[in-house]
Scaffold this active site. Structure first.
Site, PDB file in Angstrom:
ATOM      1  N   PRO A  14      55.496  35.747   6.911  1.00 15.43           N
ATOM      2  CG  PRO A  14      55.348  37.748   8.073  1.00 15.43           C
ATOM      3  CD  PRO A  14      56.341  36.710   7.636  1.00 15.43           C
ATOM      4  CG  ASN A  15      50.329  38.103   6.197  1.00 16.26           C
ATOM      5  OD1 ASN A  15      49.373  37.667   6.815  1.00 16.26           O
ATOM      6  ND2 ASN A  15      51.086  39.087   6.655  1.00 16.26           N
ATOM      7  CE1 TYR A  27      53.548  41.264  -2.102  1.00 15.62           C
ATOM      8  CE2 TYR A  27      51.273  41.316  -1.315  1.00 15.62           C
ATOM      9  CZ  TYR A  27      52.589  41.731  -1.211  1.00 15.62           C
ATOM     10  OH  TYR A  27      52.958  42.621  -0.236  1.00 15.62           O
ATOM     11  CG  ASN A  79      59.252  36.803   0.305  1.00 17.08           C
ATOM     12  OD1 ASN A  79      59.283  37.785   1.059  1.00 17.08           O
ATOM     13  ND2 ASN A  79      58.415  36.705  -0.710  1.00 17.08           N
ATOM     14  CB  ALA A  82      55.528  42.236   7.094  1.00 14.57           C
ATOM     15  CD  GLU A 103      65.981  41.811   0.788  1.00 13.83           C
ATOM     16  OE1 GLU A 103      67.062  42.301   0.395  1.00 13.83           O
ATOM     17  OE2 GLU A 103      65.115  42.456   1.394  1.00 13.83           O
ATOM     18  NE  ARG A 112      54.001  46.985  -2.339  1.00  9.66           N
ATOM     19  CZ  ARG A 112      53.648  45.924  -1.603  1.00  9.66           C
ATOM     20  NH1 ARG A 112      54.443  44.856  -1.553  1.00  9.66           N
ATOM     21  NH2 ARG A 112      52.512  45.921  -0.948  1.00  9.66           N
TER      22      ARG A 112
HETATM   23  C1  DQA Z   1      57.003  40.872   0.025  1.00 12.31           C
HETATM   24  C2  DQA Z   1      57.131  42.395   0.170  1.00 12.31           C
HETATM   25  C3  DQA Z   1      56.920  42.826   1.607  1.00 12.31           C
HETATM   26  O1  DQA Z   1      57.015  44.251   1.712  1.00 12.31           O
HETATM   27  C4  DQA Z   1      55.550  42.412   2.085  1.00 12.31           C
HETATM   28  O2  DQA Z   1      55.400  42.719   3.459  1.00 12.31           O
HETATM   29  C5  DQA Z   1      55.231  40.992   1.819  1.00 12.31           C
HETATM   30  C6  DQA Z   1      55.672  40.377   0.572  1.00 12.31           C
HETATM   31  C7  DQA Z   1      57.101  40.428  -1.444  1.00 12.31           C
HETATM   32  O3  DQA Z   1      57.375  39.255  -1.684  1.00 12.31           O
HETATM   33  O4  DQA Z   1      56.878  41.239  -2.358  1.00 12.31           O
HETATM   34  O5  DQA Z   1      54.524  40.343   2.574  1.00 12.31           O
HETATM   35  O6  DQA Z   1      58.067  40.257   0.730  1.00 12.31           O
END
Ligand code: DQA
Length: 149
Positions: A14-15, A27, A79, A82, A103, A112
């Site tokens: 997501p996102n 990012y 990846n 969240a 991962e 973080r």
């Molecule tokens: C992420 C790290 C996660 O904690 C976060 O929720 C993301 C991106 C990363 O690529 O750094 O959406 O997976």
């Protein structure tokens, strides 16, 4: 199912469709398409083939993990964004398949907020690559090519 395939699934949660404009200070400025292009170029050199996808839906990631196994993929770069920190379903899916999963994270979640320190994906993954920005994906791909996983 054979594991000699050159196919590597690259699954994004997501996102991540908003990469490039989403919190670039965390990012970076590369979009997911930029990362796909970099991976495809490197995969070609390494004799691998990339199938890169993104979804905002948890169950879709579960389905794609099953599919990676059914298609005899050599490995999955995941990846889960969240869902990394919340999804027992993803951990179970990773454990349910024999295809190795790496991962991947752009940022380093361990440095973080505390809620990002727990990784269900990491509990099942063969390896974790995090904190190298877009390069995390390339490092993970090299690990597949090297036979590290
Ligand atoms: C992420 C790290 C996660 O904690 C976060 O929720 C993301 C991106 C990363 O690529 O750094 O959406 O997976």
């Amino acid at each position: 199912m054979t594991t000699s395939s050159n196919l590597v699934y690259v699954l994004n949660g997501p996102n991540l469709n908003l990469l490039g404009m989403r919190e670039p200070e965390i990012y970076g400025s590369d979009t997911l398409d930029d990362i796909a292009g970099m991976l495809e170029d490197r995969a070609r050199e390494l004799g691998l083939e990339i199938d890169m996808r993104q979804t905002n839906h948890e169950g879709m990631l579960v389905d794609w993990l099953h599919e990676a196994q059914a298609e005899g993929a050599r490995a999955v770069l995941l990846n889960a964004a969240a869902y990394t920190h919340t999804s027992v379903a993803l951990l179970d899916a990773i454990r349910a398949i024999t295809t190795p999963v790496i991962e991947v994270h752009l940022s380093d979640p361990k440095t973080r907020e505390e809620f990002r320190h727990l990784s269900y994906v990491g509990m099942g993954a063969a390896k974790t690559v995090e904190g190298h920005g877009a390069k995390s994906y390339l490092i993970a791909l090299e690990a597949v090519a090297n036979g590290e996983i």
